[in-house]
Scaffold this motif. Sequence first.
Motif, PDB file in Angstrom:
ATOM      1  N   TRP A  92       1.128  -1.340   0.162  1.00 55.22           N
ATOM      2  CA  TRP A  92      -0.249   0.195   0.239  1.00 55.22           C
ATOM      3  C   TRP A  92       0.653   1.433   0.209  1.00 55.22           C
ATOM      4  CZ3 TRP A  92       1.054  -3.100   3.939  1.00 55.22           C
ATOM      5  CH2 TRP A  92       1.743  -2.374   5.059  1.00 55.22           C
ATOM      6  N   ALA A  93       0.306   2.215  -0.491  1.00 48.94           N
ATOM      7  CA  ALA A  93       0.611   3.850  -0.350  1.00 48.94           C
ATOM      8  C   ALA A  93       0.489   3.993   0.902  1.00 48.94           C
ATOM      9  CB  ALA A  93       0.318   4.318  -1.415  1.00 48.94           C
ATOM     10  N   ALA A  94       1.296   5.437   1.519  1.00 47.68           N
ATOM     11  CA  ALA A  94       0.231   5.742   2.530  1.00 47.68           C
ATOM     12  C   ALA A  94       1.691   7.554   2.474  1.00 47.68           C
ATOM     13  CB  ALA A  94       0.363   5.348   4.193  1.00 47.68           C
ATOM     14  N   HIS A  95       0.788   7.985   2.842  1.00 47.60           N
ATOM     15  CA  HIS A  95       1.992   9.354   3.073  1.00 47.60           C
ATOM     16  C   HIS A  95       3.210   9.756   2.313  1.00 47.60           C
ATOM     17  CE1 HIS A  95      -0.447   9.519   6.912  1.00 47.60           C
ATOM     18  NE2 HIS A  95      -0.213   8.518   7.435  1.00 47.60           N
ATOM     19  N   ASP A  96       3.052   9.826   1.920  1.00 43.35           N
ATOM     20  CA  ASP A  96       4.456   9.975  -0.100  1.00 43.35           C
ATOM     21  C   ASP A  96       5.567   8.275   0.052  1.00 43.35           C
ATOM     22  OD1 ASP A  96       3.110  12.070  -0.418  1.00 43.35           O
ATOM     23  OD2 ASP A  96       4.499  12.901   0.955  1.00 43.35           O
ATOM     24  N   LEU A  97       5.068   7.556   0.747  1.00 42.97           N
ATOM     25  CA  LEU A  97       5.908   6.214   1.438  1.00 42.97           C
ATOM     26  C   LEU A  97       5.350   5.107   0.453  1.00 42.97           C
ATOM     27  CD1 LEU A  97       6.682   6.977   4.575  1.00 42.97           C
ATOM     28  CD2 LEU A  97       8.618   7.438   2.524  1.00 42.97           C
ATOM     29  N   HIS A  98       5.710   4.007   0.357  1.00 41.44           N
ATOM     30  CA  HIS A  98       4.960   2.698  -0.354  1.00 41.44           C
ATOM     31  C   HIS A  98       5.543   1.049   0.893  1.00 41.44           C
ATOM     32  CE1 HIS A  98       3.508   4.119  -4.213  1.00 41.44           C
ATOM     33  NE2 HIS A  98       4.242   4.689  -4.269  1.00 41.44           N
ATOM     34  N   TYR A  99       4.590   1.087   1.032  1.00 38.83           N
ATOM     35  CA  TYR A  99       4.503  -0.198   2.381  1.00 38.83           C
ATOM     36  C   TYR A  99       4.677  -1.657   1.544  1.00 38.83           C
ATOM     37  CZ  TYR A  99       4.695   3.430   5.709  1.00 38.83           C
ATOM     38  OH  TYR A  99       4.896   4.897   5.875  1.00 38.83           O
ATOM     39  N   GLY A 100       4.758  -2.432   2.137  1.00 34.78           N
ATOM     40  CA  GLY A 100       4.804  -4.038   1.482  1.00 34.78           C
ATOM     41  C   GLY A 100       5.124  -4.796   2.896  1.00 34.78           C
ATOM     42  N   LEU A 101       4.437  -6.222   2.680  1.00 33.92           N
ATOM     43  CA  LEU A 101       4.884  -6.944   3.855  1.00 33.92           C
ATOM     44  C   LEU A 101       5.128  -8.408   2.461  1.00 33.92           C
ATOM     45  CD1 LEU A 101       1.289  -7.105   5.913  1.00 33.92           C
ATOM     46  CD2 LEU A 101       3.876  -5.526   6.692  1.00 33.92           C
ATOM     47  N   PRO A 102       6.737  -8.866   2.916  1.00 36.71           N
ATOM     48  CA  PRO A 102       7.011  -9.875   1.427  1.00 36.71           C
ATOM     49  C   PRO A 102       6.380 -11.594   1.984  1.00 36.71           C
ATOM     50  CG  PRO A 102       8.458  -9.055   3.446  1.00 36.71           C
ATOM     51  CD  PRO A 102       7.328  -8.180   4.028  1.00 36.71           C
ATOM     52  N   VAL A 103       6.222 -11.566   0.560  1.00 40.18           N
ATOM     53  CA  VAL A 103       5.057 -13.214   0.627  1.00 40.18           C
ATOM     54  C   VAL A 103       5.459 -14.345   0.944  1.00 40.18           C
ATOM     55  CG1 VAL A 103       6.034 -13.471  -1.649  1.00 40.18           C
ATOM     56  CG2 VAL A 103       3.581 -13.870  -1.473  1.00 40.18           C
ATOM     57  N   ALA A 104       6.845 -14.012   1.435  1.00 39.77           N
ATOM     58  CA  ALA A 104       7.338 -15.050   2.578  1.00 39.77           C
ATOM     59  C   ALA A 104       6.800 -15.406   3.785  1.00 39.77           C
ATOM     60  CB  ALA A 104       8.881 -15.186   2.222  1.00 39.77           C
ATOM     61  N   LEU A 105       5.735 -14.249   4.210  1.00 47.85           N
ATOM     62  CA  LEU A 105       4.930 -14.550   5.088  1.00 47.85           C
ATOM     63  C   LEU A 105       3.843 -15.798   4.871  1.00 47.85           C
ATOM     64  CD1 LEU A 105       2.188 -13.249   5.270  1.00 47.85           C
ATOM     65  CD2 LEU A 105       2.735 -11.009   5.149  1.00 47.85           C
ATOM     66  N   ASP A 106       3.888 -15.854   3.852  1.00 48.28           N
ATOM     67  CA  ASP A 106       2.448 -17.207   3.951  1.00 48.28           C
ATOM     68  C   ASP A 106       3.008 -18.238   3.700  1.00 48.28           C
ATOM     69  OD1 ASP A 106       0.560 -15.636   2.798  1.00 48.28           O
ATOM     70  OD2 ASP A 106       0.963 -15.843   0.490  1.00 48.28           O
ATOM     71  N   THR A 107       4.743 -18.774   4.071  1.00 51.47           N
ATOM     72  CA  THR A 107       5.254 -19.779   4.671  1.00 51.47           C
ATOM     73  C   THR A 107       5.023 -20.667   5.813  1.00 51.47           C
ATOM     74  OG1 THR A 107       6.506 -19.828   2.499  1.00 51.47           O
ATOM     75  CG2 THR A 107       7.037 -21.382   5.045  1.00 51.47           C
ATOM     76  N   ASP A 108       4.608 -19.157   6.971  1.00 49.37           N
ATOM     77  CA  ASP A 108       4.426 -19.143   8.293  1.00 49.37           C
ATOM     78  C   ASP A 108       3.246 -19.374   8.589  1.00 49.37           C
ATOM     79  OD1 ASP A 108       7.365 -18.664   8.736  1.00 49.37           O
ATOM     80  OD2 ASP A 108       7.396 -16.490   8.337  1.00 49.37           O
ATOM     81  N   ILE A 109       2.475 -18.576   7.953  1.00 49.81           N
ATOM     82  CA  ILE A 109       0.715 -18.515   8.315  1.00 49.81           C
ATOM     83  C   ILE A 109       0.607 -21.059   7.944  1.00 49.81           C
ATOM     84  CG2 ILE A 109      -1.582 -18.754   7.216  1.00 49.81           C
ATOM     85  CD1 ILE A 109      -0.718 -16.634   8.805  1.00 49.81           C
ATOM     86  N   ALA A 110       1.040 -20.936   6.661  1.00 51.44           N
ATOM     87  CA  ALA A 110       0.758 -21.965   6.503  1.00 51.44           C
ATOM     88  C   ALA A 110       1.238 -23.140   7.364  1.00 51.44           C
ATOM     89  CB  ALA A 110       1.482 -22.680   4.674  1.00 51.44           C
ATOM     90  N   ALA A 111       2.547 -22.811   7.635  1.00 48.75           N
ATOM     91  CA  ALA A 111       3.815 -23.485   8.631  1.00 48.75           C
ATOM     92  C   ALA A 111       2.092 -23.619   9.693  1.00 48.75           C
ATOM     93  CB  ALA A 111       4.684 -23.713   8.916  1.00 48.75           C
ATOM     94  N   GLY A 112       2.040 -22.590  10.065  1.00 48.63           N
ATOM     95  CA  GLY A 112       1.079 -22.926  11.864  1.00 48.63           C
ATOM     96  C   GLY A 112       0.763 -21.659  12.401  1.00 48.63           C
ATOM     97  N   ARG A 113       2.237 -20.582  11.642  1.00 45.63           N
ATOM     98  CA  ARG A 113       2.855 -19.554  12.932  1.00 45.63           C
ATOM     99  C   ARG A 113       1.584 -18.001  13.353  1.00 45.63           C
ATOM    100  NH1 ARG A 113       7.084 -21.323   9.860  1.00 45.63           N
ATOM    101  NH2 ARG A 113       8.076 -22.589  11.195  1.00 45.63           N
TER     102      ARG A 113
END
Length: 187
Positions: free
Chosen positions: A72-93
């Motif tokens: 997303w974009a906010a306050h003239d900056l762009h932010y992202g959450l790395p897609v690798a977090l899906d691996t942690d979700i899939a692992a039950g974390r």
Amino acid sequence: MSGTFVAVVGPSGAGKDSLIGFARERLAGDPRVTFVRRVVTRPADGGSEDHDSMAPAEFARAEAAGQFALSWAAHDLHYGLPVALDTDIAAGRVVVANLSRGMIPALLARYPDALVVNVTAERDVIARRLASRGRETAESIRSRLDRSVATGLPASTVEIDNSGALDVAGAQFTQLLEDIAGAGRSP
């Protein structure tokens, strides 16, 4: 087994990063909980959150290549959450990330079982915190304080007031993460 995404939201100056840092220190080494490091188009300066930096053009290429689970974009900056977090979700974390309130609909579309934690603080506390950062003018701080963000927080949202000592709100947040991790939804 599926994990739980815990989205930490709230206004700038409410202390989201402080709460996340408090919990990260106390849960260090707990394999059930992962703290996501955001990517931001702002250089790391020691005075802001601990994040990975990308130039705007590099961020746009990464976003186009699908390297972010959410961005997303906010306050003239762009932010992202790395897609690798899906691996942690899939692992039950339990996966914890600072997220823009405006991203809640996209969060729930991608992670329907996500839990939103809304961090609040008294107006004068937020004003002092924003001023102490030295990144904004008094006018921009007033503008932030007067801004109303209509987010449609889910009914399950957990509210944490971080107006006082960090130890109080931090302990509450850490306990919440431990409870989620111990609820059988995590390894």
